[in-house]
Design an enzyme around this catalytic site. Structure first.
Site, short mmCIF file in Angstrom:
data_model
loop_
_atom_site.label_atom_id
_atom_site.label_comp_id
_atom_site.label_asym_id
_atom_site.label_seq_id
_atom_site.Cartn_x
_atom_site.Cartn_y
_atom_site.Cartn_z
N TRP A 171 -14.14 -19.76 11.06
CA TRP A 171 -14.51 -19.07 12.29
C TRP A 171 -15.88 -18.43 12.23
CZ3 TRP A 171 -12.99 -19.93 16.91
CH2 TRP A 171 -11.77 -20.59 17.10
N ASP A 176 -14.71 -9.97 14.69
CA ASP A 176 -13.76 -10.88 15.32
C ASP A 176 -12.41 -10.62 14.66
OD1 ASP A 176 -12.14 -12.96 16.12
OD2 ASP A 176 -13.54 -14.56 15.58
N LYS A 194 -2.63 -14.67 19.46
CA LYS A 194 -2.03 -14.48 18.13
C LYS A 194 -1.02 -13.33 18.16
CE LYS A 194 -5.61 -17.10 16.84
NZ LYS A 194 -5.54 -18.52 16.50
#
Length: 367
Positions: free
Chosen positions: A105, A179, A203
């Site tokens: 990511w 993040d 999530k």
């Protein structure tokens, strides 16, 4: 009937109670005669849903008063472009953003940021195969950087920060952008240590389509001219996330999840449960040579546990038998292979216990 446990990395398992309430309210939300999906986003019904969700999230994370909570679209990947478009303009010359590269990511974040300014890789876990968070004293930060970007839990690689870094001594006023897509609300955090926290909802918060941004007020108002108005944090904040039609149903589900969290002891209680669940699974992985987790112990994620079979020719059989036993979506990301068990807040301890029991039996049969 076999109990089903969904280990998907996202969109991920939601609390059963939340889904039951949403089902009960699908056709008629609290006597309004409308489904939430049918409501005007500016009507009093939805405005009350939005206000409650904002208030509950602020309470759950103890968000200071000088931070705005924004509900946006675009997902975590979209926010990787929205962040530099909002923060590179803080510096009058061509700005530099620092990145600590810990896996898939942050790799995507770096690629996006290069479109809007300079990028400095302050530290990288590449040499270890992204199995550890680089030690804080190894970071080579840029004085007067526009911001410092971290992905505090790498969903694919299973690497999680176990500390909240301070960069002010080296970078001046550069804010930390985190993040937290795949572990927000899973552990207690000090929001004030970060300038910006963002995450896709799918999530630990709700369904895909919603992005949460928590941003300190002094970081608003620096968007580059090319930034679309709908993604300019100041415009969004000034309009209370109503500049354009927000993802109303995803916000509604997120609000139900926030209420569920409060009913179950809040983030503090969730953290203790997540420690117990992840410790149980890692302890088993460490006890056998049939499976392996490759992440350094001090950097292991509580949310996403990748593991590999010693004999990878058994991967297909493992997944087939797991599914037959009600254990779903254990296949690892295509970029790294193997398996991955995502054990977010809504995954009960019983699910982890069932997974371990299956893994033990599978190993016994194939040894």
């Amino acid at each position: 009937m076999t109990t089903i446990y969904n280990f998907s990395a996202g969109p991920a398992v939601l609390p059963k109670e939340v889904l039951q309430q949403a089902a009960a309210e699908m056709l008629d939300w609290q006597g309004s005669g409308m489904s939430v999906m049918e409501m005007s986003h500016r009507g009093p019904e939805f405005m009350s849903i939005l206000a409650a969700a904002q208030s509950d999230l602020r309470e759950l994370l103890a968000v200071p008063d000088n931070y705005k909570i924004l509900f946006l679209q675009g997902g975590g990947l979209g926010e990787n472009a929205i962040v530099p478009m909002n923060l590179m303009g803080r510096k009058p010359q061509l700005a530099t953003a620092d990145f600590v590269h810990t896996g898939s990511w942050t790799g995507k974040s770096i690629k996006e940021a290069k479109k809007y300014g300079n990028v400095n890789i302050a530290a990288s876990g590449e040499a270890s195969g992204y199995t550890t968070v680089p030690a804080r004293d190894s970071w080579k930060l840029t004085p007067d950087a526009a911001y410092v970007h971290l992905c505090t839990n790498e969903t694919i690689d299973g690497v999680e920060y176990q500390f909240a870094p301070d960069v002010s001594a080296e970078t001046g006023d550069a804010p930390i952008v985190a993040d937290m897509s795949s572990h927000i609300l899973s552990r207690v955090i000090d929001v004030a240590k970060y300038g910006v926290i963002f995450g896709g909802a799918q999530k630990n918060i709700g369904p895909a389509g919603l992005t949460i941004v928590i941003v300190r007020e002094d970081l608003l108002g620096h968007a580059l001219p090319i930034c679309p108005s709908a993604f300019d944090w100041k415009i969004v904040a000034d309009n209370d996330s109503m500049y354009n039609t927000p993802p109303t149903y995803a916000i509604y589900i997120a609000g139900l999840v926030f209420q569920w969290l409060k009913q179950h002891g809040g983030v503090t209680a969730m953290e203790q449960k997540n420690i117990a669940k992840s410790s149980l699974l890692y302890d088993y992985l460490d006890s056998t040579d049939f499976y392996a987790n490759r992440v350094e112990k001090g950097s292991r994620s509580r949310m996403n546990v990748p593991f590999y079979l010693k004999d990878e020719s058994l991967n297909a059989a493992f997944l087939t038998e797991a599914k037959a036993n009600g254990l779903l979506q254990l296949k690892g990301h295509k970029s790294v292979g193997g398996m991955r068990a995502s054990i977010y807040n809504a995954m009960p301890m019983e699910g982890v216990q069932a997974l371990i029991s299956f893994m033990q039996e599978f190993a016994r049969k194939h040894t």
